[in-house]
Scaffold this active site. Structure first.
Site, short mmCIF file in Angstrom:
data_model
loop_
_atom_site.label_atom_id
_atom_site.label_comp_id
_atom_site.label_asym_id
_atom_site.label_seq_id
_atom_site.Cartn_x
_atom_site.Cartn_y
_atom_site.Cartn_z
N CYS A 129 0.74 -1.34 -0.06
CA CYS A 129 -0.05 -0.03 0.15
C CYS A 129 0.92 1.38 0.10
CB CYS A 129 -0.90 -0.16 0.98
SG CYS A 129 -2.45 1.18 0.96
N ASP A 198 -3.36 1.68 9.99
CA ASP A 198 -4.53 2.65 10.26
C ASP A 198 -4.96 2.61 11.80
OD1 ASP A 198 -4.73 1.80 7.33
OD2 ASP A 198 -5.49 3.80 7.59
C1 RUB Z 1 -3.81 3.37 3.70
C2 RUB Z 1 -2.97 2.50 4.72
C3 RUB Z 1 -1.75 2.75 5.13
C4 RUB Z 1 -2.05 3.38 6.51
C5 RUB Z 1 -0.79 4.25 7.07
O1 RUB Z 1 -5.00 2.94 3.05
O2 RUB Z 1 -3.35 1.17 4.80
O3 RUB Z 1 -0.96 1.90 5.38
O4 RUB Z 1 -3.05 4.25 6.61
O5 RUB Z 1 -0.45 5.39 6.31
P1 RUB Z 1 -5.86 3.83 2.41
P2 RUB Z 1 0.19 6.42 7.06
O6 RUB Z 1 -5.27 4.11 1.15
O7 RUB Z 1 -7.35 3.15 2.18
O8 RUB Z 1 -6.20 5.04 3.06
O9 RUB Z 1 1.43 5.94 7.41
O10 RUB Z 1 0.58 7.39 5.63
O11 RUB Z 1 -0.72 6.85 8.14
#
Ligand code: RUB
Length: 305
Positions: A129, A198
């Protein structure tokens, strides 16, 4: 409700703003703007505006405890402020929002500094991701002079892996891009897996993009350490009292826009990686056992409970 709240919530819902951190930052900035422009006549009306914004943002993406914690903190500052004057309350919201964003930035820098030490020269890093916390950590490792390669998944159905791949190429990191189902094929050549989060539950289980838990199991099978990089404020206090983290179910059309009628298409945005597959949680506190999250939160961020 202020237009800035509705339009920001819509951008969040449509993934025009993605990733837990960016989502929380966008929501906090929108609340800051709303407070600056408020026409509320008294404290009760001002607090009601904040509460309405809180429920709109909570509904925009339901698996986002960092955003919820951020808004909770800002509202508490306004509620407990020793003033009834709306202009003073507006200042409280604006300054506590700025403070929150500053602290979040500090946490990310500390996390990157700590985690970059686990990126060894010449290693292959696997990620899934797009996590801005992971890419910041990798940028720090690169700035520290480490040479490493990255393998990243495309991340069906919304292809956030393309954002990661572009960021890695901009950093000058040799990057290999694979379909999600190729993860096991490549795991044998990987030195470390790093993903974002998340949400973190009271047991130290981690909620992250769908597919993360399968990758954790593959890493376990291949004896590759699986790290989660996350600000501690992604912890969800509701899980302490037994609530399960809600997993956002997104539109089936994202998976197959012209699916045959009667076909049941499911599109959960996230899954839960059990703590036993997590080598360590890299956060502003250091690298900790995910199971110690409640203790650490009680010490550092008691206000979330
Ligand atoms: C994004 C996702 C990321 C976390 C952490 O999912 O799963 O790994 O949100 O991101 P989506 P960060 O694209 O559905 O939002 O480290 O930027 O908080």
């Amino acid at each position: 409700m202020a237009e800035t709240i509705r339009s920001t919530a819509e951008k969040i819902h449509k993934l025009q703003v993605q990733g837990a951190r960016n989502i929380a930052i966008a929501a906090v900035k929108a609340i800051q703007r709303m407070a600056e422009q408020t026409k509320a006549k008294n404290k009760a009306a001002f607090l009601a505006e904040l509460k309405e914004a809180q429920s709109i943002f909570s509904a925009s993406r339901e698996t986002e405890p960092l955003m919820r914690n951020a808004i909770h903190w800002i509202i508490t500052q306004a509620q407990t402020a020793n003033t009834e004057k709306v202009d003073k309350l507006s200042q409280v919201v604006v300054s506590s929002a700025s403070q929150f964003l500053k602290d979040l930035e500090t946490s990310r820098e500390q996390t990157a500094e700590i985690g970059a030490k686990r990126i060894l020269d010449g290693s292959v890093v696997f990620t899934h991701c797009h996590s801005s916390t992971v890419t910041r950590l990798l940028a720090k490792a690169k700035a520290d002079g480490k040479n490493f390669k990255v393998i990243c998944t495309e991340t069906r159905p919304a292809f956030q892996g393309r954002i990661t791949a572009r960021e890695m190429l901009e950093l000058g990191v040799e990057t290999t891009f694979i379909v999600d189902s190729a993860a096991r094929t490549f795991m044998g050549n990987v030195d470390v897996v790093i993903v974002g989060a998340d949400g973190i539950t009271s047991e130290g289980n981690v909620v992250n993009k769908i597919g993360s838990s399968a990758i954790a199991v593959l890493a376990h099978e291949a004896r590759v350490p699986f790290y989660v990089v996350s600000e501690l404020l992604k912890f969800d206090p509701a899980t302490v009292s037994g609530e399960c983290e809600k997993i956002e179910q997104r539109s089936p059309a994202e998976v197959w826009s012209e699916a045959p009628a009667k076909l049941l298409v499911r599109n959960p945005a996230f899954d839960v990686t059990p703590n036993r597959y997590i080598h360590g949680l890299i956060c502003e506190e250091g690298i900790i056992a995910p199971q110690s999250i409640v203790q650490v939160m009680q010490r550092r961020y008691l206000w979330v409970f």
